[in-house]
Each structure stands twice: as C-alpha cells, then as structure tokens.
Design an enzyme around this catalytic site. Structure first.
Site, PDB file in Angstrom:
ATOM      1  N   THR A 183       0.832  -1.204   0.000  1.00  0.00           N
ATOM      2  CA  THR A 183       0.000   0.000   0.000  1.00  0.00           C
ATOM      3  C   THR A 183       0.864   1.251   0.000  1.00  0.00           C
ATOM      4  O   THR A 183       0.617   2.206  -0.753  1.00  0.00           O
ATOM      5  CB  THR A 183      -0.928   0.010   1.220  1.00  0.00           C
ATOM      6  N   ASP A 184       1.881   1.268   0.843  1.00  0.00           N
ATOM      7  CA  ASP A 184       2.788   2.422   0.875  1.00  0.00           C
ATOM      8  C   ASP A 184       3.521   2.575  -0.455  1.00  0.00           C
ATOM      9  O   ASP A 184       3.676   3.691  -0.968  1.00  0.00           O
ATOM     10  CB  ASP A 184       3.814   2.253   1.995  1.00  0.00           C
ATOM     11  N   VAL A 185       3.995   1.467  -1.000  1.00  0.00           N
ATOM     12  CA  VAL A 185       4.762   1.532  -2.247  1.00  0.00           C
ATOM     13  C   VAL A 185       3.886   2.032  -3.391  1.00  0.00           C
ATOM     14  O   VAL A 185       4.288   2.917  -4.171  1.00  0.00           O
ATOM     15  CB  VAL A 185       5.381   0.165  -2.576  1.00  0.00           C
TER      16      VAL A 185
END
Length: 397
Positions: A183-185
């Site tokens: 999700t962060d990436v």
C-alpha cells in the site's frame, strides 16, 4: 558536438517533509529522475525508519552503523537538513526553503502542518507555482479523515487480505498480508505520477496545485481486476491461495523436489502446456478447451495436473515448458533473486559510496531511459548531513 541531455527532472527542487515509506519512496523516485530533493528531519531522531532495524548498514569493520536498511531503501539521491519545525525559527526556515521549491511532499496528519504555517492554504498565495502533495491514510475529507492510517491496517480494510492467502477450507487458510508494504509503495508511485502530471500542467498554466492522496484510495485502485470482478458480478472474490481467480491453470504446483509456477495465460499456451506434459488430449477435452471452461471445471482439471507435475523435478518441467513458450518459473528466495543471471545482467544490485559504511547497497531504479539514464548520485543521507550546506544555499546562515 552535441551536449549531453540533462536528467528529466534536472532543475526541479523538491521539499520532502515526509517520513517512513510512501512519501520518501515518492521523493526518491523524483530524486532518481534528477530532482534536487531536500529531506527535512527532526534533530536528534530524524525519519522514524532510521531506527527500524536490525539490519543496519555495517561499517568496514563489520559493525552496525546508525543507518537501518529500511531507511536506506527509500532515501538515496537526497540531501538531509535537520530542523525543528516546532520552533518559530525552524518553521520560518522551512517556509523560506519552500518558497524556492517546485514541489512539497508531506504526510502529516490532516491539518498537522497548519500550526506551523506550512499547510497549503498558508503557502499558496505567496507560492502560486508550488505543487503541494499531501499523503494521508484516508484523505482530507470523509468520516475517517482524522484517523491515522498504516499499510498493514489498510491491507485489511482495503480488501487485499480478503483475497490473499490460502483458501479458508485449506490448511493454513485465512487472511494474509503481502510480504512487503504494497500500500505504501503503490501510494508512493501514484504520488510520483501525480506530481509529474502537475509539473507538466504547470508548464501550460504557470500555476501549482494541491494533491490529496490517500493510502486507502490508492489501495482500492490497486486491486484492479479484483474490484471489477465484484463490480460486474456482485460477488466478492475470496482467497484462492496461489491460484488465479480468472485464469486456469495459473498457479503454484508442487513438483517432486519443490515448487514452481505455471502461468498459462491463453488457450494456445494451454495446448502447448498439455503437449509438454504429454497429455495433449486435455487441450481438446470439451471441459478444458477454453479458459472459461477451465475455470468452470477447475476442480477436475487441477488435481490431474497436480499429479502429473509431481512426477518430475522443478527444473525438468521448466526445461520442458520454456522451449514451447509456456510461462513458468521457480519460487526464489531474495538471495537467489540477486544471484539470478537475468538480475545480474540488468545490474539491479547497485552500490554507492557511504561515509559510514564505505559503500551502501541499493536496489536499482527499474526505469531505463535511452539518453538520460538514472544516476546514483548520493547515498541516503546521514541525519542532517547537509544542514549547513542548505542553510547557506538559502541565505539562512
């Protein structure tokens, strides 16, 4: 003689007020493309991920340094300045730096920078060309806007864990997160794309703008065909283990000495697959002749294939499939990945000089430009490494 072309974002200056992963990953992408990225960190502690270890970068004597591998993964090609935003002097210094930047990236909670006069509303009139990108868990509005959002919880809330992991009726079944903070990436990638789009639009209008990015929004968008499976059928997809929801056979198979992946993406490949496993009649069987029928009859086809593939080694099957164009491959550990001849040929392991470790490893940026190649100009900076340099540069010292 023609002068060499400059990096795509040469001349663009980015102020990075973010920490942890999504924001720093976005800023690193921009830095790799040639932008001058100034990372603002808290004096004494810096980015939270500096302490997210072990493992840490080791010095030439094999001793741990202060730089965690996690931090190193998302901060190359940047400069670091240590400033205390909570002081009027610190906030004013950052505001002055922002006034000479093209882009500002931040991932404070909603409204968190307003107290320092560094929110978009406080800056936009004096800095009409500024592109201001805010990254939060849930966005700037809606009932969850004020809540913190972290990758793991978003993987659960956003549906990924409902489709990841072994089926509930199988041993080990149940929700499973991805092995990396996807999700962060993906949010960092969307942020990079959004900023590039805003920079391009500014070339026409001369005006900056505000970008509101939410982890949850990016996560839902990332689900791609799985969301459309639900939206078109009304049936929420579930966990399928290592099998594909829409393509058969497209999964992990156990061989006599381990596991392999067979990714049969169309009917032609299925015919080649059946010939390679010496069962050509399966390709003309009415139950399996098309992908749609193979999905309908998955429960009879897959057990047959599992029995066949268990009769030989992984490498024997790969040697049989590759010449006939059947996509397949091993399941490798990360050390095996970097030892793979293709990964070596593409030089995905890079090293840059580092003042604490002698050299610091870094994973290569996958973008390959023909005329303006990515340059690994700087190691991930030590905390405040460029403070004096930047303060002088902006007339603050």
């Amino acid at each position: 003689m023609t002068e060499p072309r400059r990096a795509p974002l040469a001349g663009v200056r980015v102020l990075d007020l973010s920490r942890v992963l999504a924001g720093p990953f976005c800023a690193q992408n921009l830095a790799d493309l040639g932008a001058d990225v100034i990372k603002v960190e808290r004096p004494g502690t810096g980015d939270d991920t500096r302490a997210w270890g072990p493992p840490y970068l080791r010095d030439e004597q094999g001793q741990d340094t202060s730089e965690s591998a996690y931090y190193l993964s998302t901060n190359r090609n940047k400069r670091s300045i240590a400033i205390d935003l909570s002081t009027p002097e610190g906030a004013q210094a950052v505001r002055k730096i922002a006034s000479q930047c093209d882009v500002l990236i931040e991932n404070f909670k909603v409204g968190g920078l307003k107290q320092y006069g560094l929110d978009y509303e406080s800056l936009k009139d004096d800095m009409p060309g500024l592109i201001y990108c805010s990254i939060t868990g849930f966005g700037q509005d809606g009932p969850f806007a004020s809540r913190p959002g972290y990758d793991f919880m978003i993987q659960g809330m956003g549906g990924l864990m409902s489709i990841t992991g072994e089926r509930d009726d199988q041993p080990g079944g149940g929700p499973q997160k991805a092995g990396v903070a996807v999700t962060d990436v993906i949010t960092g990638l969307y942020a990079s794309m959004a900023i590039l789009g805003a920079l391009h639009e500014r070339n026409r209008s001369g005006k900056g703008q505000y970008i509101d990015l939410a982890l949850l929004d990016c996560h839902v968008a990332m689900l791609a065909n799985q969301t459309l499976n639900y939206m078109t059928s009304g049936v929420a997809p579930g966990r399928a283990g290592n099998a594909h929801q829409n393509v058969v056979p497209y999964q992990v198979f156990k061989t006599s000495d381990g596991h392999m992946i067979a990714a049969v993406g169309n009917d032609s490949q299925f015919r080649s697959f059946c010939k390679a496993i010496e069962r050509p009649e399966l390709a003309t069987d009415e139950r399996y002749v098309t992908n749609s029928k193979r999905i309908q009859n998955r429960d009879t086809l897959i057990p047959m294939l599992e029995e066949i593939l268990a009769s030989r080694t992984r490498d024997e099957w790969i040697a049989a499939f590759e010449p006939v164009g059947v996509p397949c491959g091993p399941i490798q550990t990360i050390d095996q990945v970097f030892d793979h001849p293709q990964v070596k040929a593409r030089e995905l392991w890079k090293e840059v000089p580092h003042p604490l470790g002698g050299v610091s490893p870094t994973t290569a940026n996958p973008i390959r430009y023909s005329d303006t190649p990515i340059e690994y100009r700087r190691h991930a900076p030590t905390l405040g490494e460029h403070t004096d340099e930047i303060l002088r540069e902006f007339g603050l010292k």
